[in-house]
Scaffold this motif. Sequence first.
Motif, PDB file in Angstrom:
ATOM      1  N   GLY A   1      51.971  32.122 -18.471  1.00  0.00           N
ATOM      2  CA  GLY A   1      52.004  33.633 -17.898  1.00  0.00           C
ATOM      3  C   GLY A   1      52.817  34.357 -19.123  1.00  0.00           C
ATOM      4  N   SER A   2      53.370  33.898 -20.214  1.00  0.00           N
ATOM      5  CA  SER A   2      53.776  34.527 -21.173  1.00  0.00           C
ATOM      6  C   SER A   2      52.627  34.971 -22.227  1.00  0.00           C
ATOM      7  CB  SER A   2      54.689  33.729 -22.027  1.00  0.00           C
ATOM      8  OG  SER A   2      56.053  33.179 -21.146  1.00  0.00           O
ATOM      9  N   ASP A   3      51.744  34.081 -22.401  1.00  0.00           N
ATOM     10  CA  ASP A   3      50.485  34.141 -22.985  1.00  0.00           C
ATOM     11  C   ASP A   3      49.637  35.471 -22.452  1.00  0.00           C
ATOM     12  OD1 ASP A   3      50.859  32.211 -25.129  1.00  0.00           O
ATOM     13  OD2 ASP A   3      50.422  30.910 -23.584  1.00  0.00           O
ATOM     14  N   ARG A   4      49.687  35.399 -21.019  1.00  0.00           N
ATOM     15  CA  ARG A   4      48.991  36.438 -20.438  1.00  0.00           C
ATOM     16  C   ARG A   4      49.492  37.708 -20.485  1.00  0.00           C
ATOM     17  NH1 ARG A   4      45.005  35.301 -17.347  1.00  0.00           N
ATOM     18  NH2 ARG A   4      45.846  33.082 -17.116  1.00  0.00           N
ATOM     19  N   ILE A   5      50.884  37.987 -20.213  1.00  0.00           N
ATOM     20  CA  ILE A   5      51.407  39.078 -20.215  1.00  0.00           C
ATOM     21  C   ILE A   5      51.420  39.632 -21.687  1.00  0.00           C
ATOM     22  CG2 ILE A   5      52.867  38.670 -18.307  1.00  0.00           C
ATOM     23  CD1 ILE A   5      55.194  38.705 -20.478  1.00  0.00           C
ATOM     24  N   TYR A   6      51.414  38.891 -22.858  1.00  0.00           N
ATOM     25  CA  TYR A   6      51.230  39.340 -24.379  1.00  0.00           C
ATOM     26  C   TYR A   6      49.896  39.942 -24.482  1.00  0.00           C
ATOM     27  CZ  TYR A   6      51.794  39.675 -29.132  1.00  0.00           C
ATOM     28  OH  TYR A   6      51.728  40.365 -30.419  1.00  0.00           O
ATOM     29  N   GLU A   7      48.742  39.476 -23.769  1.00  0.00           N
ATOM     30  CA  GLU A   7      47.633  40.231 -24.218  1.00  0.00           C
ATOM     31  C   GLU A   7      47.476  41.408 -23.441  1.00  0.00           C
ATOM     32  OE1 GLU A   7      42.937  39.700 -22.720  1.00  0.00           O
ATOM     33  OE2 GLU A   7      44.008  38.078 -22.427  1.00  0.00           O
ATOM     34  N   ALA A   8      48.271  41.500 -22.219  1.00  0.00           N
ATOM     35  CA  ALA A   8      48.234  42.796 -21.345  1.00  0.00           C
ATOM     36  C   ALA A   8      49.158  43.673 -22.292  1.00  0.00           C
ATOM     37  CB  ALA A   8      48.624  42.470 -20.139  1.00  0.00           C
ATOM     38  N   LEU A   9      50.099  43.083 -22.592  1.00  0.00           N
ATOM     39  CA  LEU A   9      51.019  44.163 -23.339  1.00  0.00           C
ATOM     40  C   LEU A   9      50.124  44.737 -24.583  1.00  0.00           C
ATOM     41  CD1 LEU A   9      53.976  45.316 -24.209  1.00  0.00           C
ATOM     42  CD2 LEU A   9      54.296  43.103 -25.482  1.00  0.00           C
ATOM     43  N   GLU A  10      49.327  44.309 -25.602  1.00  0.00           N
ATOM     44  CA  GLU A  10      48.628  44.707 -26.500  1.00  0.00           C
ATOM     45  C   GLU A  10      47.663  45.606 -25.978  1.00  0.00           C
ATOM     46  OE1 GLU A  10      49.422  43.399 -30.170  1.00  0.00           O
ATOM     47  OE2 GLU A  10      51.141  43.722 -28.853  1.00  0.00           O
ATOM     48  N   LYS A  11      47.260  45.351 -25.005  1.00  0.00           N
ATOM     49  CA  LYS A  11      46.186  46.014 -24.384  1.00  0.00           C
ATOM     50  C   LYS A  11      46.739  47.505 -23.982  1.00  0.00           C
ATOM     51  CE  LYS A  11      42.429  42.860 -23.175  1.00  0.00           C
ATOM     52  NZ  LYS A  11      41.636  42.316 -22.231  1.00  0.00           N
ATOM     53  N   ILE A  12      47.793  47.318 -22.858  1.00  0.00           N
ATOM     54  CA  ILE A  12      48.351  48.605 -22.394  1.00  0.00           C
ATOM     55  C   ILE A  12      49.371  49.346 -23.195  1.00  0.00           C
ATOM     56  CG2 ILE A  12      50.396  47.363 -21.523  1.00  0.00           C
ATOM     57  CD1 ILE A  12      49.871  48.689 -18.807  1.00  0.00           C
ATOM     58  N   ASP A  13      49.756  48.977 -24.256  1.00  0.00           N
ATOM     59  CA  ASP A  13      50.805  49.582 -25.296  1.00  0.00           C
ATOM     60  C   ASP A  13      50.556  49.411 -26.758  1.00  0.00           C
ATOM     61  OD1 ASP A  13      53.187  51.174 -25.824  1.00  0.00           O
ATOM     62  OD2 ASP A  13      54.338  49.223 -26.093  1.00  0.00           O
ATOM     63  N   PRO A  14      49.537  49.731 -27.386  1.00  0.00           N
ATOM     64  CA  PRO A  14      49.064  49.594 -28.644  1.00  0.00           C
ATOM     65  C   PRO A  14      49.975  50.477 -29.621  1.00  0.00           C
ATOM     66  CG  PRO A  14      47.345  50.840 -27.487  1.00  0.00           C
ATOM     67  CD  PRO A  14      48.339  50.414 -26.349  1.00  0.00           C
ATOM     68  N   ASP A  15      50.565  51.290 -29.006  1.00  0.00           N
ATOM     69  CA  ASP A  15      51.592  52.348 -29.795  1.00  0.00           C
ATOM     70  C   ASP A  15      52.856  51.593 -29.839  1.00  0.00           C
ATOM     71  OD1 ASP A  15      49.555  53.936 -30.468  1.00  0.00           O
ATOM     72  OD2 ASP A  15      49.932  55.209 -28.495  1.00  0.00           O
ATOM     73  N   ARG A  16      53.179  50.752 -29.230  1.00  0.00           N
ATOM     74  CA  ARG A  16      54.404  50.060 -28.943  1.00  0.00           C
ATOM     75  C   ARG A  16      55.646  50.808 -28.790  1.00  0.00           C
ATOM     76  NH1 ARG A  16      53.770  45.037 -31.596  1.00  0.00           N
ATOM     77  NH2 ARG A  16      51.770  44.663 -32.771  1.00  0.00           N
ATOM     78  N   LEU A  17      55.289  51.456 -27.488  1.00  0.00           N
ATOM     79  CA  LEU A  17      56.520  52.149 -26.993  1.00  0.00           C
ATOM     80  C   LEU A  17      57.713  51.569 -26.130  1.00  0.00           C
ATOM     81  CD1 LEU A  17      54.292  55.168 -25.437  1.00  0.00           C
ATOM     82  CD2 LEU A  17      55.082  55.142 -27.798  1.00  0.00           C
ATOM     83  N   TYR A  18      57.314  50.320 -25.845  1.00  0.00           N
ATOM     84  CA  TYR A  18      58.352  49.640 -24.962  1.00  0.00           C
ATOM     85  C   TYR A  18      58.736  48.124 -25.817  1.00  0.00           C
ATOM     86  CZ  TYR A  18      56.296  52.296 -21.298  1.00  0.00           C
ATOM     87  OH  TYR A  18      55.573  53.427 -20.707  1.00  0.00           O
ATOM     88  N   ASP A  19      60.125  48.310 -25.947  1.00  0.00           N
ATOM     89  CA  ASP A  19      60.929  47.183 -26.570  1.00  0.00           C
ATOM     90  C   ASP A  19      61.382  46.078 -25.482  1.00  0.00           C
ATOM     91  OD1 ASP A  19      61.926  46.135 -28.980  1.00  0.00           O
ATOM     92  OD2 ASP A  19      63.988  46.411 -27.871  1.00  0.00           O
ATOM     93  N   ARG A  20      61.482  46.276 -24.450  1.00  0.00           N
ATOM     94  CA  ARG A  20      61.723  45.242 -23.357  1.00  0.00           C
ATOM     95  C   ARG A  20      60.615  45.080 -22.275  1.00  0.00           C
ATOM     96  NH1 ARG A  20      68.068  47.179 -21.622  1.00  0.00           N
ATOM     97  NH2 ARG A  20      68.970  47.169 -23.780  1.00  0.00           N
TER      98      ARG A  20
ATOM     99  N   ARG B   1      60.538  42.471 -27.535  1.00  0.00           N
ATOM    100  CA  ARG B   1      59.207  42.455 -27.976  1.00  0.00           C
ATOM    101  C   ARG B   1      58.800  41.701 -29.060  1.00  0.00           C
ATOM    102  NH1 ARG B   1      55.092  47.036 -27.154  1.00  0.00           N
ATOM    103  NH2 ARG B   1      53.136  46.417 -28.112  1.00  0.00           N
ATOM    104  N   ALA B   2      59.730  41.798 -29.976  1.00  0.00           N
ATOM    105  CA  ALA B   2      59.638  41.018 -31.179  1.00  0.00           C
ATOM    106  C   ALA B   2      59.640  39.436 -31.038  1.00  0.00           C
ATOM    107  CB  ALA B   2      60.603  41.306 -32.353  1.00  0.00           C
ATOM    108  N   ALA B   3      60.455  39.219 -29.979  1.00  0.00           N
ATOM    109  CA  ALA B   3      60.834  37.926 -29.748  1.00  0.00           C
ATOM    110  C   ALA B   3      59.494  37.119 -28.753  1.00  0.00           C
ATOM    111  CB  ALA B   3      62.082  37.372 -28.743  1.00  0.00           C
ATOM    112  N   LEU B   4      58.921  37.921 -27.923  1.00  0.00           N
ATOM    113  CA  LEU B   4      57.656  37.453 -27.223  1.00  0.00           C
ATOM    114  C   LEU B   4      56.679  37.378 -28.045  1.00  0.00           C
ATOM    115  CD1 LEU B   4      56.185  37.121 -24.810  1.00  0.00           C
ATOM    116  CD2 LEU B   4      55.824  39.664 -24.246  1.00  0.00           C
TER     117      LEU B   4
END
Length: 244
Positions: free
Chosen positions: A75-94, A182-185
Amino acid sequence: MPSLVLIPARLGSTRLPGKPLADIAGAPMIVHVLRRALESGVGPVAVAADSPEIVAAVEREGGTAILTRHDHASGSDRIYEALEKIDPDRLYDRIVNVQGDLPTVDPSIIRQAVELLDDPEVDLGTLGAVIRRPSEITDPNVVKLVGTGEGLRRRALYFTRATAPWGEGELIHHIGLYVWRRAALARFVRLPPSTLEKRERLEQLRALEAGMRIDAALVDDVPLGVDTEHDLERARDILKARPL
């Protein structure tokens, strides 16, 4: 700091195939998890799905879903892919990972996990509950959190399927809900599986072995995780008797 909740969901469960779409009180299970996450109020919520069927179920509810690869190892890999797609501007840190099989999760414990990252030294927040049932003490399916500290907050030293620590005192049942910096993920998903992770079959050990700090908030109860038909019937009974 801004938080984003991501819920990993896949149809290919070995013990309960298709479980994200299983009907509970008139709605798919993934929709109940989505509702609980939204009720937490910690930030926007999206489902990281492995199939168009899950995406469609979420969108019918008016929610947001991101279609991801079907072959992710975790699931960690799956949410990271989704994160990169939904937030390419890196607005979210947590980044909050709420498992997609927790339809009765209390929204307040999601907030408790997020608050752990108010400490800038913490890379990853999670949850635990004191074990009350004697049968869980030796059950390898009940993961134990070994930590230091007292009260309602612990710093994790280890996670194990064994009965630990030895001797008199409380044992802590680990709850697999995570809040990542975010950096840890990003670092975590690029690391290879670690020695202890493979031995215990617990991916959070990869983070510990890499030197990341994991803190845990203790809560009153372990949320029901739906893995079997019996669990599904329990969830139906809970939500029928006490709609959330």
